[in-house]
Design a protein around this motif. Structure first.
Motif, PDB file in Angstrom:
ATOM      1  N   GLU A  26       0.670  -1.153   0.109  1.00 22.78           N
ATOM      2  CA  GLU A  26      -0.079   0.294   0.006  1.00 22.78           C
ATOM      3  C   GLU A  26       0.756   1.078  -0.027  1.00 22.78           C
ATOM      4  OE1 GLU A  26      -4.472  -0.930   1.740  1.00 22.78           O
ATOM      5  OE2 GLU A  26      -2.917  -0.050   3.109  1.00 22.78           O
ATOM      6  N   LEU A  27       1.936   1.214   0.294  1.00 19.80           N
ATOM      7  CA  LEU A  27       2.921   2.334   0.573  1.00 19.80           C
ATOM      8  C   LEU A  27       3.022   3.047  -1.062  1.00 19.80           C
ATOM      9  CD1 LEU A  27       5.903   1.639   2.918  1.00 19.80           C
ATOM     10  CD2 LEU A  27       3.938   2.988   3.288  1.00 19.80           C
ATOM     11  N   ALA A  28       3.003   2.277  -1.868  1.00 21.54           N
ATOM     12  CA  ALA A  28       3.166   2.962  -3.305  1.00 21.54           C
ATOM     13  C   ALA A  28       2.150   3.873  -3.690  1.00 21.54           C
ATOM     14  CB  ALA A  28       3.023   1.727  -4.361  1.00 21.54           C
ATOM     15  N   ALA A  29       0.916   3.693  -3.174  1.00 18.07           N
ATOM     16  CA  ALA A  29      -0.118   4.741  -3.226  1.00 18.07           C
ATOM     17  C   ALA A  29       0.084   6.022  -2.549  1.00 18.07           C
ATOM     18  CB  ALA A  29      -1.532   4.262  -2.748  1.00 18.07           C
ATOM     19  N   VAL A  30       1.132   6.143  -1.479  1.00 21.42           N
ATOM     20  CA  VAL A  30       1.461   7.546  -0.965  1.00 21.42           C
ATOM     21  C   VAL A  30       2.859   7.718  -0.960  1.00 21.42           C
ATOM     22  CG1 VAL A  30      -0.606   7.182   0.567  1.00 21.42           C
ATOM     23  CG2 VAL A  30       1.547   6.298   1.295  1.00 21.42           C
ATOM     24  N   THR A  31       3.905   7.187  -1.988  1.00 23.29           N
ATOM     25  CA  THR A  31       5.152   7.701  -1.593  1.00 23.29           C
ATOM     26  C   THR A  31       5.367   8.493  -3.110  1.00 23.29           C
ATOM     27  OG1 THR A  31       5.687   5.303  -2.384  1.00 23.29           O
ATOM     28  CG2 THR A  31       5.883   5.874  -0.323  1.00 23.29           C
ATOM     29  N   VAL A  57       7.059  12.517   7.896  1.00 22.81           N
ATOM     30  CA  VAL A  57       5.726  12.038   8.441  1.00 22.81           C
ATOM     31  C   VAL A  57       4.671  12.137   7.233  1.00 22.81           C
ATOM     32  CG1 VAL A  57       4.044  12.320   9.961  1.00 22.81           C
ATOM     33  CG2 VAL A  57       6.421  12.495  10.676  1.00 22.81           C
ATOM     34  N   LEU A  58       3.869  11.009   7.427  1.00 22.39           N
ATOM     35  CA  LEU A  58       2.502  11.397   6.514  1.00 22.39           C
ATOM     36  C   LEU A  58       1.425  11.031   7.478  1.00 22.39           C
ATOM     37  CD1 LEU A  58       1.713  11.646   3.225  1.00 22.39           C
ATOM     38  CD2 LEU A  58       0.866   9.120   3.631  1.00 22.39           C
ATOM     39  N   PRO A  59       0.552  12.068   7.765  1.00 19.81           N
ATOM     40  CA  PRO A  59      -0.563  12.109   8.583  1.00 19.81           C
ATOM     41  C   PRO A  59      -1.613  11.260   8.110  1.00 19.81           C
ATOM     42  CG  PRO A  59      -0.412  14.330   7.654  1.00 19.81           C
ATOM     43  CD  PRO A  59       0.809  13.497   7.120  1.00 19.81           C
ATOM     44  N   LEU A  60      -2.119  10.316   8.823  1.00 14.57           N
ATOM     45  CA  LEU A  60      -3.548   9.792   8.352  1.00 14.57           C
ATOM     46  C   LEU A  60      -4.465  10.251   9.397  1.00 14.57           C
ATOM     47  CD1 LEU A  60      -1.660   6.361   7.979  1.00 14.57           C
ATOM     48  CD2 LEU A  60      -1.759   8.126   6.150  1.00 14.57           C
ATOM     49  N   ARG A  61      -4.365  10.409  10.426  1.00 18.28           N
ATOM     50  CA  ARG A  61      -5.266  11.026  11.362  1.00 18.28           C
ATOM     51  C   ARG A  61      -4.613  12.136  12.033  1.00 18.28           C
ATOM     52  NH1 ARG A  61     -10.051   9.150  13.433  1.00 18.28           N
ATOM     53  NH2 ARG A  61      -9.633  10.187  15.422  1.00 18.28           N
ATOM     54  N   SER A  62      -5.265  13.413  12.118  1.00 16.52           N
ATOM     55  CA  SER A  62      -4.756  14.539  12.469  1.00 16.52           C
ATOM     56  C   SER A  62      -5.640  15.332  13.031  1.00 16.52           C
ATOM     57  CB  SER A  62      -3.822  15.379  11.530  1.00 16.52           C
ATOM     58  OG  SER A  62      -4.582  15.787  10.539  1.00 16.52           O
ATOM     59  N   LEU A  63      -5.370  16.663  13.539  1.00 16.67           N
ATOM     60  CA  LEU A  63      -6.379  17.564  14.128  1.00 16.67           C
ATOM     61  C   LEU A  63      -7.095  18.207  12.909  1.00 16.67           C
ATOM     62  CD1 LEU A  63      -4.444  19.216  16.900  1.00 16.67           C
ATOM     63  CD2 LEU A  63      -6.585  17.889  17.256  1.00 16.67           C
ATOM     64  N   GLY A  64      -8.361  18.018  13.051  1.00 12.98           N
ATOM     65  CA  GLY A  64      -9.328  18.566  11.711  1.00 12.98           C
ATOM     66  C   GLY A  64      -8.984  18.130  10.488  1.00 12.98           C
ATOM     67  N   GLY A  65      -8.320  16.756  10.380  1.00 13.85           N
ATOM     68  CA  GLY A  65      -8.035  16.001   9.370  1.00 13.85           C
ATOM     69  C   GLY A  65      -6.913  16.910   8.298  1.00 13.85           C
ATOM     70  N   GLN A  88      -6.377   6.330   0.745  1.00 10.29           N
ATOM     71  CA  GLN A  88      -5.609   5.465  -0.082  1.00 10.29           C
ATOM     72  C   GLN A  88      -4.769   4.516   0.263  1.00 10.29           C
ATOM     73  OE1 GLN A  88      -3.075   8.094  -2.899  1.00 10.29           O
ATOM     74  NE2 GLN A  88      -3.983  10.037  -1.717  1.00 10.29           N
ATOM     75  N   LEU A  89      -5.104   4.033   1.626  1.00 11.85           N
ATOM     76  CA  LEU A  89      -4.457   2.944   2.472  1.00 11.85           C
ATOM     77  C   LEU A  89      -5.598   2.049   2.863  1.00 11.85           C
ATOM     78  CD1 LEU A  89      -1.859   5.039   4.213  1.00 11.85           C
ATOM     79  CD2 LEU A  89      -1.356   3.532   2.386  1.00 11.85           C
ATOM     80  N   ALA A  93      -6.251   1.408   6.990  1.00 11.94           N
ATOM     81  CA  ALA A  93      -7.750   1.935   7.486  1.00 11.94           C
ATOM     82  C   ALA A  93      -8.484   0.851   8.058  1.00 11.94           C
ATOM     83  CB  ALA A  93      -8.483   2.511   6.360  1.00 11.94           C
ATOM     84  N   GLN A  94      -8.672  -0.571   7.407  1.00 14.78           N
ATOM     85  CA  GLN A  94      -9.226  -1.360   7.976  1.00 14.78           C
ATOM     86  C   GLN A  94      -8.706  -1.889   9.401  1.00 14.78           C
ATOM     87  OE1 GLN A  94      -9.665  -4.983   5.285  1.00 14.78           O
ATOM     88  NE2 GLN A  94      -9.930  -6.243   6.998  1.00 14.78           N
TER      89      GLN A  94
END
Length: 323
Positions: A26-31, A57-65, A88-89, A93-94
Motif C-alpha cells: 500500500e505504500l506505493a499509493a502514498v510515496t 511523516v505522512l499524517p493519516l489522522r490529525s487535528l481537523g484532518g 489511499q490505504l 484503514a481497516q
C-alpha cells in the motif's frame, strides 16, 4: 507481572498480527511525493523548526484532518479526523477501524538511512493517564532500532507493539539503504484494547495504576446544562501540565456549540473541543483521555481528575448568565 506501573517492562507485543505484504504494498499509493519533515506545532498555529534528521511523516489522522500536519497534536479546537491520505490505504484503514479504542493521531513515520534521533521522553503516553502509543512496523531493517529505556528493539513488519514512550528513548537507523517506516497510533486505553496485551500484563491492567477509558457513545449526547453555558473553572483545569488541576483560582469559561457543530469550551483565551466520555453526560477534552472530565448537573459542573484508578473531583457552580 506486578501491578506496579514502574515495574512494568518497557514494551509488549499485542495479540493481532497483520499482513505485512499488504501493508508494504500500500505504500506505493502514498510515496509519489516527498513526505513532510517532522515538525512541532504549538497552540495558535505556530510551527516549530523541522527535525534536523531525515525523519518524515505522512499524517493519516490529525487535528481537523489536516493532511500537512506532522505532529501528534493534542487538546485543541478541533477533534482528530482522517486525512485524505488514509483513503489511499484501505488495508491500514481497516486495521485502524479494528482497534477497540478512540484514536487520536495516526502517522506513517519514515526514518531515513543513517538518521538518529535525540534521546527524549513523551510524558503524556502513560498508562495512568490512559493514553498509549502503538506501533505497526511496515518496512524495517535489522540495523534500524528503537532504544527504549535502554533496551534495543527491532519490531517486525505486521506486528503490533505497545511501548512506554514516557520513558527515555531514541530511534536509530544504521542501515545505508533502507528507510524504516512505522505506523504510529495514538489511542486511549480501553478495557477492550487492554485485552490485546499479553497474559503477563493482565494483572497490571486489571489491578494496577492504569486508567481505562470508556469508548463513548456512537452519537454524542446533548449537553444537559443548556448552551451557551457559563462557568468558573480552576485555572489549571485546562493546563495539561498542571500538577493539581482542580486547585487554583476560578476563571471564566464558556461552553457552546461552535459554527461547525463541535461542542467547545473557551477558557483563558484557548478553545477546546469536547467529546463524550460515555452516554451519561460526562465529557472529556477531545485529544485527551478521561484523565480530566466535566459533567453538568442542575447546579453546576462536576470536574473529575483521574490518575490511574484514583479519582478526585470538585463541584463548581454555574456562573450567572449575563442579562
Amino acid at each position: 507481572m506486578t501491578a506496579s506501573l514502574t515495574a512494568a517492562t518497557e514494551a509488549a507485543q499485542l495479540s493481532p498480527v497483520f499482513d505485512s505484504g499488504r501493508l508494504a504494498a500500500e505504500l506505493a499509493a502514498v510515496t509519489a511525493h516527498t513526505w513532510n519533515v517532522q515538525r512541532t506545532h504549538t497552540y495558535g498555529g505556530q510551527v516549530g523548526l523541522p527535525a534536523a534528521i531525515d525523519w518524515r511523516v505522512l499524517p493519516l489522522r490529525s487535528l481537523g484532518g489536516d493532511p500537512e500536519r506532522t505532529d501528534p497534536g493534542g487538546p485543541g479546537p478541533q477533534p482528530f479526523a482522517p486525512t485524505r491520505w488514509l483513503s489511499q490505504l484501505p488495508y491500514l484503514a481497516q486495521i485502524l477501524d479494528s482497534v477497540p479504542a478512540p484514536l487520536n493521531a495516526v502517522r506513517l513515520m519514515a526514518l531515513g538511512p543513517g538518521a538518529v534521533s535525540d534521546s527524549h521522553r513523551d510524558p503524556k503516553y502513560r498508562l495512568d493517564r490512559g493514553i498509549v502509543r502503538l506501533h505497526i512496523p511496515v518496512v524495517t531493517d535489522p540495523a534500524a532500532v528503537l532504544v527504549l529505556d535502554g533496551v534495543e528493539h527491532c519490531w517486525q513488519p505486521g506486528t503490533l507493539w505497545y511501548g512506554d514512550f514516557s520513558r527515555e528513548h531514541l530511534v536509530r537507523n544504521a542501515s545505508q539503504t533502507v528507510t524504516r517506516v512505522h505506523a504510529v497510533i495514538d489511542a486511549l486505553l480501553t478495557a477492550d484494547l487492554a485485552a490485546w496485551f499479553p497474559d503477563s500484563w493482565q494483572d497490571l491492567l486489571t489491578h494496577g495504576e492504569v486508567l481505562l477509558n470508556r469508548t463513548g457513545p456512537a452519537t454524542a449526547p446533548a449537553w444537559s446544562g443548556g448552551l451557551p453555558y457559563e462557568a468558573l473553572l480552576p485555572s489549571g483545569f485546562a493546563d495539561f501540565d498542571a500538577p493539581a488541576p482542580l486547585d487554583g483560582s476560578l476563571i471564566p469559561a464558556r461552553i457552546y456549540r461552535a459554527d461547525d457543530g463541535i461542542l467547545a469550551l473557551t477558557i483563558a483565551g484557548r478553545v477546546f473541543a469536547l467529546a463524550p466520555a460515555d452516554d451519561t453526560g460526562e465529557f472529556r477534552f477531545s485529544g485527551w483521555s478521561e484523565q480530566r472530565t466535566l459533567q453538568p448537573d442542575s447546579s453546576g459542573l462536576t470536574l473529575r481528575v483521574r490518575r490511574g484508578r484514583a479519582l478526585a473531583d470538585r463541584h463548581v457552580a454555574a456562573a450567572p448568565r449575563a442579562s
